[in-house]
Design a protein around this motif. Structure first.
Motif, PDB file in Angstrom:
ATOM      1  N   ASN A  75      14.413  -3.657 -49.384  1.00  0.00           N
ATOM      2  CA  ASN A  75      14.775  -4.224 -48.150  1.00  0.00           C
ATOM      3  C   ASN A  75      13.430  -4.298 -47.096  1.00  0.00           C
ATOM      4  O   ASN A  75      12.896  -3.585 -46.687  1.00  0.00           O
ATOM      5  CB  ASN A  75      15.738  -3.407 -47.406  1.00  0.00           C
ATOM      6  N   PRO A  76      13.031  -5.560 -46.883  1.00  0.00           N
ATOM      7  CA  PRO A  76      11.913  -5.756 -46.231  1.00  0.00           C
ATOM      8  C   PRO A  76      11.792  -5.110 -44.878  1.00  0.00           C
ATOM      9  O   PRO A  76      10.643  -4.774 -44.288  1.00  0.00           O
ATOM     10  CB  PRO A  76      11.707  -7.262 -46.391  1.00  0.00           C
ATOM     11  N   ASN A  77      12.945  -4.993 -44.363  1.00  0.00           N
ATOM     12  CA  ASN A  77      13.005  -4.406 -42.864  1.00  0.00           C
ATOM     13  C   ASN A  77      12.864  -3.310 -43.004  1.00  0.00           C
ATOM     14  O   ASN A  77      12.062  -2.281 -42.057  1.00  0.00           O
ATOM     15  CB  ASN A  77      14.246  -4.725 -42.384  1.00  0.00           C
ATOM     16  N   PHE A  78      13.379  -2.354 -43.974  1.00  0.00           N
ATOM     17  CA  PHE A  78      13.177  -0.786 -44.262  1.00  0.00           C
ATOM     18  C   PHE A  78      11.832  -0.618 -44.546  1.00  0.00           C
ATOM     19  O   PHE A  78      11.089   0.142 -43.924  1.00  0.00           O
ATOM     20  CB  PHE A  78      13.979  -0.124 -45.216  1.00  0.00           C
ATOM     21  N   THR A  79      11.245  -1.163 -45.423  1.00  0.00           N
ATOM     22  CA  THR A  79       9.773  -0.973 -45.922  1.00  0.00           C
ATOM     23  C   THR A  79       8.758  -1.337 -44.563  1.00  0.00           C
ATOM     24  O   THR A  79       7.654  -0.720 -44.442  1.00  0.00           O
ATOM     25  CB  THR A  79       9.359  -1.658 -47.035  1.00  0.00           C
ATOM     26  N   ALA A  80       9.262  -2.208 -44.055  1.00  0.00           N
ATOM     27  CA  ALA A  80       8.222  -2.485 -42.777  1.00  0.00           C
ATOM     28  C   ALA A  80       8.384  -1.526 -41.805  1.00  0.00           C
ATOM     29  O   ALA A  80       7.243  -1.137 -40.925  1.00  0.00           O
ATOM     30  CB  ALA A  80       8.618  -4.089 -42.181  1.00  0.00           C
ATOM     31  N   SER A  81       9.604  -0.856 -41.611  1.00  0.00           N
ATOM     32  CA  SER A  81       9.571   0.184 -40.521  1.00  0.00           C
ATOM     33  C   SER A  81       8.832   1.320 -40.876  1.00  0.00           C
ATOM     34  O   SER A  81       8.309   1.964 -40.072  1.00  0.00           O
ATOM     35  CB  SER A  81      11.032   0.408 -40.506  1.00  0.00           C
ATOM     36  N   ILE A  82       8.573   1.694 -42.412  1.00  0.00           N
ATOM     37  CA  ILE A  82       7.904   2.827 -42.883  1.00  0.00           C
ATOM     38  C   ILE A  82       6.522   2.639 -42.424  1.00  0.00           C
ATOM     39  O   ILE A  82       5.734   3.420 -42.151  1.00  0.00           O
ATOM     40  CB  ILE A  82       8.305   3.052 -44.442  1.00  0.00           C
ATOM     41  N   GLY A  83       6.065   1.344 -42.930  1.00  0.00           N
ATOM     42  CA  GLY A  83       4.913   0.850 -42.519  1.00  0.00           C
ATOM     43  C   GLY A  83       4.125   1.062 -41.102  1.00  0.00           C
ATOM     44  O   GLY A  83       3.238   1.525 -40.707  1.00  0.00           O
ATOM     45  N   ARG A  84       5.404   0.687 -40.292  1.00  0.00           N
ATOM     46  CA  ARG A  84       5.048   0.701 -38.988  1.00  0.00           C
ATOM     47  C   ARG A  84       4.788   2.078 -38.522  1.00  0.00           C
ATOM     48  O   ARG A  84       3.870   2.372 -37.431  1.00  0.00           O
ATOM     49  CB  ARG A  84       6.284   0.000 -38.314  1.00  0.00           C
ATOM     50  N   MET A  85       5.511   2.950 -38.969  1.00  0.00           N
ATOM     51  CA  MET A  85       5.548   4.438 -38.671  1.00  0.00           C
ATOM     52  C   MET A  85       4.315   5.198 -39.291  1.00  0.00           C
ATOM     53  O   MET A  85       3.955   6.066 -38.527  1.00  0.00           O
ATOM     54  CB  MET A  85       6.831   5.070 -39.066  1.00  0.00           C
ATOM     55  N   LEU A  86       3.888   4.748 -40.500  1.00  0.00           N
ATOM     56  CA  LEU A  86       2.642   5.353 -40.752  1.00  0.00           C
ATOM     57  C   LEU A  86       1.626   5.030 -40.013  1.00  0.00           C
ATOM     58  O   LEU A  86       0.578   5.724 -39.520  1.00  0.00           O
ATOM     59  CB  LEU A  86       2.414   4.709 -42.029  1.00  0.00           C
TER      60      LEU A  86
ATOM     61  N   GLU B 282      18.820   5.846 -47.524  1.00  0.00           N
ATOM     62  CA  GLU B 282      17.487   5.850 -46.460  1.00  0.00           C
ATOM     63  C   GLU B 282      17.180   7.028 -45.894  1.00  0.00           C
ATOM     64  O   GLU B 282      15.879   7.567 -45.789  1.00  0.00           O
ATOM     65  CB  GLU B 282      17.697   4.691 -45.587  1.00  0.00           C
ATOM     66  N   ALA B 283      18.213   7.899 -45.633  1.00  0.00           N
ATOM     67  CA  ALA B 283      18.091   9.009 -44.838  1.00  0.00           C
ATOM     68  C   ALA B 283      17.321  10.055 -46.025  1.00  0.00           C
ATOM     69  O   ALA B 283      16.604  10.823 -45.450  1.00  0.00           O
ATOM     70  CB  ALA B 283      19.359   9.686 -44.490  1.00  0.00           C
ATOM     71  N   VAL B 284      17.637   9.724 -47.158  1.00  0.00           N
ATOM     72  CA  VAL B 284      17.109  10.948 -48.237  1.00  0.00           C
ATOM     73  C   VAL B 284      15.624  10.344 -48.339  1.00  0.00           C
ATOM     74  O   VAL B 284      14.663  11.393 -48.376  1.00  0.00           O
ATOM     75  CB  VAL B 284      17.959  10.782 -49.513  1.00  0.00           C
ATOM     76  N   ILE B 285      15.321   9.084 -48.279  1.00  0.00           N
ATOM     77  CA  ILE B 285      14.196   8.635 -48.559  1.00  0.00           C
ATOM     78  C   ILE B 285      13.167   9.466 -47.471  1.00  0.00           C
ATOM     79  O   ILE B 285      11.987   9.619 -47.716  1.00  0.00           O
ATOM     80  CB  ILE B 285      14.128   7.164 -48.673  1.00  0.00           C
ATOM     81  N   ILE B 286      13.642   9.192 -46.007  1.00  0.00           N
ATOM     82  CA  ILE B 286      13.105   9.562 -44.964  1.00  0.00           C
ATOM     83  C   ILE B 286      12.713  11.088 -45.149  1.00  0.00           C
ATOM     84  O   ILE B 286      11.588  11.542 -44.742  1.00  0.00           O
ATOM     85  CB  ILE B 286      13.686   9.395 -43.551  1.00  0.00           C
ATOM     86  N   ALA B 287      13.589  11.956 -45.704  1.00  0.00           N
ATOM     87  CA  ALA B 287      13.409  13.185 -46.037  1.00  0.00           C
ATOM     88  C   ALA B 287      12.456  13.413 -46.885  1.00  0.00           C
ATOM     89  O   ALA B 287      11.381  14.442 -46.667  1.00  0.00           O
ATOM     90  CB  ALA B 287      14.605  14.056 -46.190  1.00  0.00           C
ATOM     91  N   VAL B 288      12.363  12.793 -47.826  1.00  0.00           N
ATOM     92  CA  VAL B 288      11.612  13.069 -49.119  1.00  0.00           C
ATOM     93  C   VAL B 288      10.086  12.657 -48.614  1.00  0.00           C
ATOM     94  O   VAL B 288       8.843  13.343 -48.791  1.00  0.00           O
ATOM     95  CB  VAL B 288      11.810  12.272 -50.257  1.00  0.00           C
ATOM     96  N   ALA B 289      10.079  11.406 -47.733  1.00  0.00           N
ATOM     97  CA  ALA B 289       8.638  10.934 -47.244  1.00  0.00           C
ATOM     98  C   ALA B 289       8.049  12.008 -46.198  1.00  0.00           C
ATOM     99  O   ALA B 289       6.674  12.561 -46.253  1.00  0.00           O
ATOM    100  CB  ALA B 289       9.079   9.921 -46.766  1.00  0.00           C
ATOM    101  N   ALA B 290       8.867  12.513 -45.260  1.00  0.00           N
ATOM    102  CA  ALA B 290       8.105  13.505 -44.405  1.00  0.00           C
ATOM    103  C   ALA B 290       7.926  14.840 -45.484  1.00  0.00           C
ATOM    104  O   ALA B 290       6.921  15.574 -44.952  1.00  0.00           O
ATOM    105  CB  ALA B 290       9.368  14.097 -43.687  1.00  0.00           C
TER     106      ALA B 290
ATOM    107  N   VAL C 170       6.718  15.081 -48.247  1.00  0.00           N
ATOM    108  CA  VAL C 170       5.459  14.700 -49.248  1.00  0.00           C
ATOM    109  C   VAL C 170       4.281  14.761 -48.349  1.00  0.00           C
ATOM    110  O   VAL C 170       3.156  15.362 -48.496  1.00  0.00           O
ATOM    111  CB  VAL C 170       5.756  13.232 -49.952  1.00  0.00           C
ATOM    112  N   LEU C 171       4.436  13.817 -47.244  1.00  0.00           N
ATOM    113  CA  LEU C 171       3.290  13.902 -46.332  1.00  0.00           C
ATOM    114  C   LEU C 171       2.996  15.259 -45.731  1.00  0.00           C
ATOM    115  O   LEU C 171       1.490  15.432 -45.390  1.00  0.00           O
ATOM    116  CB  LEU C 171       3.770  12.748 -45.240  1.00  0.00           C
ATOM    117  N   SER C 172       3.979  15.916 -45.465  1.00  0.00           N
ATOM    118  CA  SER C 172       3.610  17.314 -44.732  1.00  0.00           C
ATOM    119  C   SER C 172       2.890  18.299 -45.960  1.00  0.00           C
ATOM    120  O   SER C 172       2.071  18.787 -45.604  1.00  0.00           O
ATOM    121  CB  SER C 172       4.823  17.978 -44.446  1.00  0.00           C
ATOM    122  N   ALA C 173       3.257  18.113 -47.282  1.00  0.00           N
ATOM    123  CA  ALA C 173       2.659  18.935 -48.276  1.00  0.00           C
ATOM    124  C   ALA C 173       1.424  18.442 -48.492  1.00  0.00           C
ATOM    125  O   ALA C 173       0.397  19.285 -48.715  1.00  0.00           O
ATOM    126  CB  ALA C 173       3.560  18.567 -49.461  1.00  0.00           C
ATOM    127  N   ILE C 174       1.379  17.039 -48.311  1.00  0.00           N
ATOM    128  CA  ILE C 174      -0.422  16.360 -48.626  1.00  0.00           C
ATOM    129  C   ILE C 174      -1.216  16.746 -47.308  1.00  0.00           C
ATOM    130  O   ILE C 174      -2.459  17.235 -47.494  1.00  0.00           O
ATOM    131  CB  ILE C 174      -0.097  14.990 -48.626  1.00  0.00           C
TER     132      ILE C 174
END
Length: 297
Positions: A64-75, A268-276, A278-282
């Motif tokens: 979904n381009p809107n969802f991936t764009a929102s992730i990039g925007r938050m990064l 999408e909620a699960v993806i957000i949780a996993v991303a949080a 992974v980034l915290s672990a990094i």
């Protein structure tokens, strides 16, 4: 009552509450992320059935381009806003804990005060400073020939960053101050005897010893960035630059309550949780690597 059972009895109410408010909702969300709802009839009046969808919801979310764009925007938001906020919180903490600081208690309270204002109220207050015609800042800048629209598509992300920084800098500052207060006074006395100046004390004693507090604030900030919702949701009412899927959390909310697609929202909620996670672990891994490297030098 045996001593071995006493801790579990005392922790029982908390464990029950934790299971039903945290563990069970997480399990339900994960299960729903693999399900899809089939509605028969125009409005589902002929029946609604749930079917196993496999990874279809996850594939749809990640394509979904809107969802991936929102992730990039938050990064991008996180790299800039978190860096500025943690740097500001660290500088304020070091200044307020220096020997030359006057009325540190007063200033600590003043810097922490914005955190006590709910995010929705803070956003409404700041919106009056952003909206042209209402904002004294915009009016003053206009009088000196500077035309600025804080709520334009190109500026609204940084308008949100300003609100978040204003709200949470004082909170992170207190965490860092608590770590600074735990540094033994003998270290400062030994450093002064060796002729270390204020800058050397900061770089050689304080900054290395407050690393755990800095990592804690960074991890909290990363998680908060991916969960950003209230500020853009409120500013959406006055800005054309914010869409219903502007942030990952807003996208999940839109699919759950506007598009009525619970499976997609859960994915999408699960993806957000996993991303949080992974980034915290990094971030934690980089911190530990830096700590080991510092010991070997």
């Amino acid at each position: 009552m045996s001593k071995s059972k006493a801790p579990w009895i005392l922790m029982g109410p908390f464990l029950i509450l934790f299971v039903f408010t945290m563990v069970v909702p997480i399990i339900i969300a994960i299960v729903q992320s693999f399900m899809t709802v089939e509605r028969k009839g125009l409005l589902g009046e002929e029946g609604v059935t749930s079917q196993f969808a496999g990874l279809d919801n996850y594939i749809a979310a990640l394509t979904n381009p809107n969802f991936t764009a929102s992730i990039g925007r938050m990064l991008l938001f996180g790299v800039v806003q978190v860096t500025v906020m943690i740097a500001a919180a660290t500088i304020l903490a070091l200044l307020l804990e220096s020997a030359a600081a006057k009325w540190p208690g007063l200033f600590r309270s003043a810097y922490f005060l914005p955190y006590g204002i709910p995010g929705v109220i803070a956003t409404i207050l700041w919106s009056f400073l952003y909206v042209p015609g209402l904002s004294p800042i915009v009016d003053v800048l206009g009088m000196i020939g500077i035309e600025v629209d804080f709520l334009s598509p190109g500026n609204v992300l940084w308008a949100i960053a300003n609100i978040v920084t204003w709200t949470y800098t004082g909170y992170n500052m207190l965490i860092i101050i608590a770590q600074l207060k735990s540094i033994p006074g003998e270290l400062y006395e030994a450093a002064k005897i060796d002729g270390a100046g204020p800058w050397r004390i900061v770089t050689s004693i304080q900054l290395p010893l407050i690393r755990p507090a800095l990592m804690l604030t960074i991890i909290f900030s990363i998680i908060g960035t991916l969960q950003l919702f209230a500020e853009p949701r409120i500013l959406k009412l006055v800005s054309t630059g914010i869409t219903s899927e502007y942030t990952p959390n807003m996208s999940a909310y839109a699919y759950a309550f506007q598009y009525n697609d619970i499976g997609m929202a859960a994915a999408e909620a699960v993806i957000i949780a996993v991303a949080a996670f992974v980034l915290s672990a990094i971030a934690l891994g980089l911190s530990n690597r830096g700590k080991k490297g510092g010991r070997t030098r």
